[in-house]
Design an enzyme around this catalytic site. Structure first.
Site, PDB file in Angstrom:
ATOM      1  N   ASN A 285       6.220 -19.391  -0.048  1.00 30.02           N
ATOM      2  CA  ASN A 285       5.893 -18.782   1.239  1.00 30.02           C
ATOM      3  C   ASN A 285       5.831 -19.773   2.403  1.00 30.02           C
ATOM      4  OD1 ASN A 285       4.979 -15.629   1.287  1.00 30.02           O
ATOM      5  ND2 ASN A 285       4.798 -16.492  -0.766  1.00 30.02           N
TER       6      ASN A 285
ATOM      7  N   LYS B 246       0.764 -16.079 -10.102  1.00 32.69           N
ATOM      8  CA  LYS B 246       1.200 -15.526  -8.815  1.00 32.69           C
ATOM      9  C   LYS B 246       0.996 -16.540  -7.683  1.00 32.69           C
ATOM     10  CE  LYS B 246       2.554 -12.284  -5.908  1.00 32.69           C
ATOM     11  NZ  LYS B 246       1.796 -11.042  -5.687  1.00 32.69           N
TER      12      LYS B 246
ATOM     13  N   GLY C  35       0.815  -1.207   0.000  1.00 33.27           N
ATOM     14  CA  GLY C  35       0.000   0.000   0.000  1.00 33.27           C
ATOM     15  C   GLY C  35       0.846   1.253   0.000  1.00 33.27           C
TER      16      GLY C  35
END
Length: 333
Positions: free
Chosen positions: A215, A207, A15
């Site tokens: 991850n 993705k 962000g």
């Protein structure tokens, strides 16, 4: 279509990157933030250090959506576990034509919305357990996005990114539209490579492959991306997970542009980067295992695949996270 009011909902690393880029391109940017981040944004503005240098701009920040008013474009930049809370918070920002782009890792709750076919209108339970996300945000507001931005927070309002920025966007009904092009142009003018696609789900799977093969295992091993995809003790495990995910993606009609070996080489080429999930683990934050991992396993089960290796790695990551949460609770008493 004119986009005048832009809001970044959530001022973390991604962000903050988007806020800084948009604000320094001349856009008036509103940011929904809280706590130390809110105080820093109001006092110092947002600072981004990336491959092109330092970008700094003042933004209009608040922790109350009502103070920001209706927005034309909202980029929801939050971790998946906080998504429902954020969607409730942005309700005062919505008008009938507001575009909302969730910039969130993993399988989106809207995956079966906006399309026809045997799964049309179904819900991915791991991504939206009680259907609240779908209720909070009607599908006509949505544009899907896949964001390839690697960033970390240097401070409450200071972000650093060491890789090129790429954002791929698409309507969830796979149509090219005027509003999609308007958003693409806006993002591109902010110095971020921006692409519009007529099949956002293909891009999502690309993705998801990157996220799911790296991850959870990074939490288990503490390894960087380069190590995960190239170390002889880790890369065979990653390759097995990759094969399981590619099989699932193919079952849902996804077309992946890259062959497995290229994906492994691309992961290695990311260098000594610690994944966002490993950073969350280190910072004692909730992990995005549900959307990055469990949702894909759920889809695999519907298609008749077991994904045993992926399941085991997810279980190990979840165990480590639960142990840390238990230790934190004990240490706080």
């Amino acid at each position: 279509m004119k986009i005048n009011q832009i809001c970044i909902a959530g001022a973390g690393a991604i962000g903050g990157t988007l806020a800084a880029r948009l604000a320094t391109s001349g856009q008036r940017v509103n940011v929904l933030a809280r706590g130390r981040t809110l105080a820093a944004l109001r006092e110092e503005g947002i600072t981004l250090d990336d491959l092109e240098g330092r970008h700094h701009a003042m933004v209009n920040a608040s922790d109350k959506a009502e103070e920001l008013g209706p927005q034309d474009l909202i980029l929801v930049c939050t971790k998946a576990p906080a998504l429902a809370t954020m969607l409730r918070q942005i309700q005062p920002l919505l008008h009938e034509q507001t575009i909302v782009i969730p910039v969130v890792n993993g399988m989106p709750w809207w995956y079966f919305q906006g399309i026809e076919g045997r799964f049309a209108g179904e819900r991915i339970v791991a991504a939206d357990p009680d259907g609240e996300l779908a209720r909070l945000l009607p599908a006509h507001h949505l544009i899907g996005a896949v964001v390839f931005i690697t960033a970390s927070r240097e401070g409450p309002a200071h972000v650093r990114s060491g890789n090129p920025h790429l954002m791929i966007m698409g309507e969830i009904n796979h149509q090219l539209s005027e509003r999609l092009e308007a958003v693409r142009e806006l993002i591109a003018n902010a110095g971020i490579e921006a692409r519009a696609t007529d099949n956002i789900r293909d891009q999502l799977w690309t993705k998801i492959i990157a996220n799911l093969t790296s991850n959870p295992l990074s939490v288990v091993t503490g390894a960087t991306l380069e190590q995960l995809y190239s170390h002889p003790d880790l890369s065979p495990l990653v390759r097995q997970m990759l094969d399981e995910i590619l099989q699932t993606a193919a079952a849902y009609g996804a077309r992946i542009r890259f062959d497995p070996q290229t994906i492994m080489e691309m992961g290695t080429g990311m260098g000594a980067v610690r994944t966002s999930m490993l950073q969350d683990y280190d910072n004692h934050q909730p992990l995005e295992l549900a959307t990055i991992g469990d949702a894909v396993v759920e889809l695999a089960s519907r298609a008749g695949f077991a994904m045993p290796i992926t399941r085991h790695v997810l279980a190990l990551a979840r165990f480590l996270a639960s142990q840390r949460a238990t230790n934190n609770t004990l240490n706080n008493h």
